[in-house]
Design a protein around this motif. Structure first.
Motif, PDB file in Angstrom:
ATOM      1  N   MET A 159       5.620  72.243  21.313  1.00 28.49           N
ATOM      2  CA  MET A 159       5.752  71.896  22.557  1.00 28.49           C
ATOM      3  C   MET A 159       4.922  73.230  23.417  1.00 28.49           C
ATOM      4  N   THR A 160       4.614  72.748  24.724  1.00 24.91           N
ATOM      5  CA  THR A 160       3.919  73.554  25.703  1.00 24.91           C
ATOM      6  C   THR A 160       3.901  72.997  26.961  1.00 24.91           C
ATOM      7  N   LYS A 161       3.271  73.942  28.136  1.00 27.67           N
ATOM      8  CA  LYS A 161       3.561  73.575  29.249  1.00 27.67           C
ATOM      9  C   LYS A 161       2.578  72.399  29.745  1.00 27.67           C
ATOM     10  N   ASN A 162       2.827  71.643  30.536  1.00 26.66           N
ATOM     11  CA  ASN A 162       2.378  70.298  30.978  1.00 26.66           C
ATOM     12  C   ASN A 162       1.467  70.752  32.310  1.00 26.66           C
ATOM     13  N   ALA A 163       0.057  70.695  32.059  1.00 23.90           N
ATOM     14  CA  ALA A 163      -0.852  71.030  33.182  1.00 23.90           C
ATOM     15  C   ALA A 163      -0.763  69.932  34.397  1.00 23.90           C
ATOM     16  N   ALA A 164      -0.311  68.613  33.623  1.00 26.23           N
ATOM     17  CA  ALA A 164      -0.445  67.593  34.905  1.00 26.23           C
ATOM     18  C   ALA A 164       0.842  67.558  35.838  1.00 26.23           C
ATOM     19  N   ALA A 165       1.809  68.751  35.562  1.00 27.49           N
ATOM     20  CA  ALA A 165       3.073  68.837  36.464  1.00 27.49           C
ATOM     21  C   ALA A 165       3.347  69.938  37.285  1.00 27.49           C
ATOM     22  N   LEU A 166       2.238  70.844  37.223  1.00 27.37           N
ATOM     23  CA  LEU A 166       2.516  72.196  37.721  1.00 27.37           C
ATOM     24  C   LEU A 166       2.954  72.239  39.046  1.00 27.37           C
ATOM     25  N   ALA A 167       2.625  71.197  39.930  1.00 26.31           N
ATOM     26  CA  ALA A 167       2.688  71.187  41.449  1.00 26.31           C
ATOM     27  C   ALA A 167       4.119  70.683  41.588  1.00 26.31           C
ATOM     28  N   LEU A 168       4.907  69.954  40.585  1.00 25.44           N
ATOM     29  CA  LEU A 168       6.203  69.317  40.763  1.00 25.44           C
ATOM     30  C   LEU A 168       7.226  70.400  41.044  1.00 25.44           C
ATOM     31  N   ARG A 169       7.545  71.357  40.438  1.00 22.25           N
ATOM     32  CA  ARG A 169       8.604  72.402  40.644  1.00 22.25           C
ATOM     33  C   ARG A 169       8.422  73.223  41.970  1.00 22.25           C
ATOM     34  N   PRO A 170       7.417  73.652  42.435  1.00 21.80           N
ATOM     35  CA  PRO A 170       7.095  74.456  43.615  1.00 21.80           C
ATOM     36  C   PRO A 170       7.124  73.358  44.798  1.00 21.80           C
ATOM     37  N   GLY A 171       6.888  72.161  44.511  1.00 17.50           N
ATOM     38  CA  GLY A 171       7.016  71.277  45.533  1.00 17.50           C
ATOM     39  C   GLY A 171       8.478  70.774  45.877  1.00 17.50           C
ATOM     40  N   LEU A 172       9.179  70.541  44.879  1.00 13.70           N
ATOM     41  CA  LEU A 172      10.693  70.384  45.018  1.00 13.70           C
ATOM     42  C   LEU A 172      11.521  71.440  45.526  1.00 13.70           C
ATOM     43  N   GLU A 173      10.768  72.638  45.268  1.00 14.51           N
ATOM     44  CA  GLU A 173      11.628  73.773  45.895  1.00 14.51           C
ATOM     45  C   GLU A 173      11.048  74.519  47.101  1.00 14.51           C
ATOM     46  N   ARG A 174      10.097  73.587  47.843  1.00 15.16           N
ATOM     47  CA  ARG A 174       9.602  73.657  48.952  1.00 15.16           C
ATOM     48  C   ARG A 174       8.734  74.971  49.207  1.00 15.16           C
ATOM     49  N   ARG A 175       7.882  75.110  48.137  1.00 15.60           N
ATOM     50  CA  ARG A 175       7.232  76.260  48.172  1.00 15.60           C
ATOM     51  C   ARG A 175       5.747  75.577  48.303  1.00 15.60           C
ATOM     52  N   TRP A 176       5.411  75.226  49.579  1.00 16.58           N
ATOM     53  CA  TRP A 176       4.120  74.440  49.602  1.00 16.58           C
ATOM     54  C   TRP A 176       2.768  75.098  49.289  1.00 16.58           C
ATOM     55  N   PRO A 177       2.399  76.444  49.562  1.00 19.16           N
ATOM     56  CA  PRO A 177       1.189  77.127  49.262  1.00 19.16           C
ATOM     57  C   PRO A 177       0.914  76.860  47.581  1.00 19.16           C
ATOM     58  N   ALA A 178       2.124  77.308  46.821  1.00 16.14           N
ATOM     59  CA  ALA A 178       1.958  77.242  45.262  1.00 16.14           C
ATOM     60  C   ALA A 178       1.929  75.690  44.813  1.00 16.14           C
ATOM     61  N   ALA A 179       2.435  74.640  45.640  1.00 15.90           N
ATOM     62  CA  ALA A 179       2.330  73.249  45.166  1.00 15.90           C
ATOM     63  C   ALA A 179       0.856  72.995  45.447  1.00 15.90           C
ATOM     64  N   LEU A 180       0.250  73.510  46.564  1.00 14.43           N
ATOM     65  CA  LEU A 180      -1.155  72.913  46.776  1.00 14.43           C
ATOM     66  C   LEU A 180      -2.040  73.603  46.044  1.00 14.43           C
ATOM     67  N   ALA A 181      -1.804  74.924  45.513  1.00 13.40           N
ATOM     68  CA  ALA A 181      -2.670  75.643  44.444  1.00 13.40           C
ATOM     69  C   ALA A 181      -2.540  74.832  43.155  1.00 13.40           C
ATOM     70  N   ALA A 182      -1.545  74.503  42.979  1.00 13.33           N
ATOM     71  CA  ALA A 182      -1.429  73.621  41.631  1.00 13.33           C
ATOM     72  C   ALA A 182      -2.003  72.432  41.552  1.00 13.33           C
ATOM     73  N   LEU A 183      -1.782  71.874  42.732  1.00 18.45           N
ATOM     74  CA  LEU A 183      -2.730  70.367  42.915  1.00 18.45           C
ATOM     75  C   LEU A 183      -4.148  70.510  42.893  1.00 18.45           C
ATOM     76  N   ARG A 184      -4.646  71.879  43.226  1.00 18.44           N
ATOM     77  CA  ARG A 184      -6.077  71.846  43.654  1.00 18.44           C
ATOM     78  C   ARG A 184      -6.694  72.525  42.138  1.00 18.44           C
ATOM     79  N   ALA A 185      -5.899  72.989  41.311  1.00 20.39           N
ATOM     80  CA  ALA A 185      -6.564  73.436  39.980  1.00 20.39           C
ATOM     81  C   ALA A 185      -6.680  72.259  39.198  1.00 20.39           C
ATOM     82  N   GLU A 186      -7.807  72.444  38.546  1.00 22.17           N
ATOM     83  CA  GLU A 186      -8.517  71.502  37.534  1.00 22.17           C
ATOM     84  C   GLU A 186      -7.517  71.185  36.526  1.00 22.17           C
ATOM     85  N   THR A 187      -7.769  70.111  35.797  1.00 17.97           N
ATOM     86  CA  THR A 187      -6.847  69.920  34.621  1.00 17.97           C
ATOM     87  C   THR A 187      -6.904  70.867  33.584  1.00 17.97           C
ATOM     88  N   GLY A 188      -5.869  71.681  32.832  1.00 16.42           N
ATOM     89  CA  GLY A 188      -6.199  72.334  31.921  1.00 16.42           C
ATOM     90  C   GLY A 188      -6.094  71.648  30.415  1.00 16.42           C
TER      91      GLY A 188
END
Length: 332
Positions: A159-188
């Protein structure tokens, strides 16, 4: 390279060490809703896939023996291999509350997972490694050790962290800069190969056997040095893009690397294991923070389990739980 206002290069020769996980922070986390949901979902998957009866299990990075005790209660012989003496001391204290028969089935060994075959031998019916790869700059040696410790046909549970979902938590927590940074990061990608197309599939809700091993055809490129946030000021929940993929400051205050399902399957394939199936861990509850465990947690776990077995839900889970099997060793 300059990422999110920070820069730097890890250049120490030799195998890169994992970032240390603060024991106290981990202990607090496992008592929260998110920690309990994670452990319960992993335990349910293990009960589904582990061989019945007195199987031999190696739990790499097993820490405080939460999963090991569960498996020992079911009659399995479990070796916990962990490099942190504080975590192993927590495991000893946990075992004190168990019957003699359960304690006798758990062995605690201090050491690195990469040294597993040398420290604890091989031939295990199952090898588990949950929440460890994401702390490693270079996951290949550990993947090799996990597969080498399993018998041919033995189970691998990673089990490990999912690169495809890094933006979901900050987005649901309304931390928009962090959500945008995750969305713009290339797929790990743990494999070090090209990012896979978003529509490619590995495994299913039911085991699919060797057909999922096609990911091993992905070309391999030399992994560059680890560049980015270690000790360089990433704040809680912030994401940086490094050559190895996206890196996030995790709950326990340590940077963690994320992987795709396809990359994780390819990593294990190159080490000699084929993917059987995979699950998503924490879909509905991940954004709830460090809330206490509520009375209806069993219903939460039931809902998470059903969603984590199927698309599209598992694709946005916080963590990937992949089940694989060790292939026969080459002879001659």
């Amino acid at each position: 390279m300059h990422l999110l206002g920070i820069s730097g290069t890890w250049t120490t020769p030799g195998p890169p060490p994992p970032a240390p996980v603060p024991t106290a922070a981990y202990a607090r986390h496992v008592e929260t809703l998110r920690g309990v949901v994670r452990h319960e979902l992993v335990a349910r998957a293990l009960r589904t896939h582990l061989p019945a009866g007195p199987a031999r299990v190696l739990d790499v990075g097993g820490g405080d023996a939460w999963q090991a005790v569960r498996m020992a209660r079911d009659g399995r012989e479990v070796t916990v291999l962990d490099p942190d003496p504080e975590m192993l001391e927590r495991a000893r204290r946990r075992l004190l509350g168990e019957p003699d028969a359960v304690r006798a089935r758990v062995r605690l060994v201090e050491g690195a997972g990469e040294d597993a075959p040398r420290l604890v031998g091989g031939g295990y019916d199952a090898v588990t490694c949950h929440g460890v790869l994401m702390y490693l700059r270079e996951p290949g040696p550990l993947a090799d050790a996990l597969v080498a410790a399993a018998r041919p046909g033995g189970l691998l549970s990673v089990m490990t962290k999912n690169a495809a979902a890094l933006a979901l938590r900050p987005g649901l927590e309304r931390r928009w800069p962090a959500a945008l940074a995750a969305l713009r990061a290339e797929t790990g990608d743990a494999s070090g190969g090209r990012p896979q197309p978003g529509g490619s599939e590995v495994g299913g809700a039911e085991p699919r056997g060797a057909e999922a091993g096609a990911a091993q055809e992905e070309p391999v490129r030399e992994r560059p040095p680890w560049e980015g946030p270690v000790g360089l000021g990433l704040g809680p929940g912030e994401v940086a893009l490094v050559e190895a993929g996206p890196v996030e400051m995790g709950n326990v205050g340590v940077p963690t690397r994320a992987d795709t399902v396809e990359g994780l399957a390819a990593l294990l394939a190159r080490s000699g294991a084929e993917t059987v199936t995979w699950y998503g861990v924490r879909i509905f509850t991940d954004h709830l923070g460090d809330e206490p465990v509520p009375p209806d947690v069993d219903q939460m776990v039931d809902a998470e389990w059903e969603a984590g077995r199927r698309d599209p839900y598992r694709r946005i889970a916080r963590q990937i739980h992949l089940i694989a099997r060790a292939l026969p060793r080459p002879t001659g």
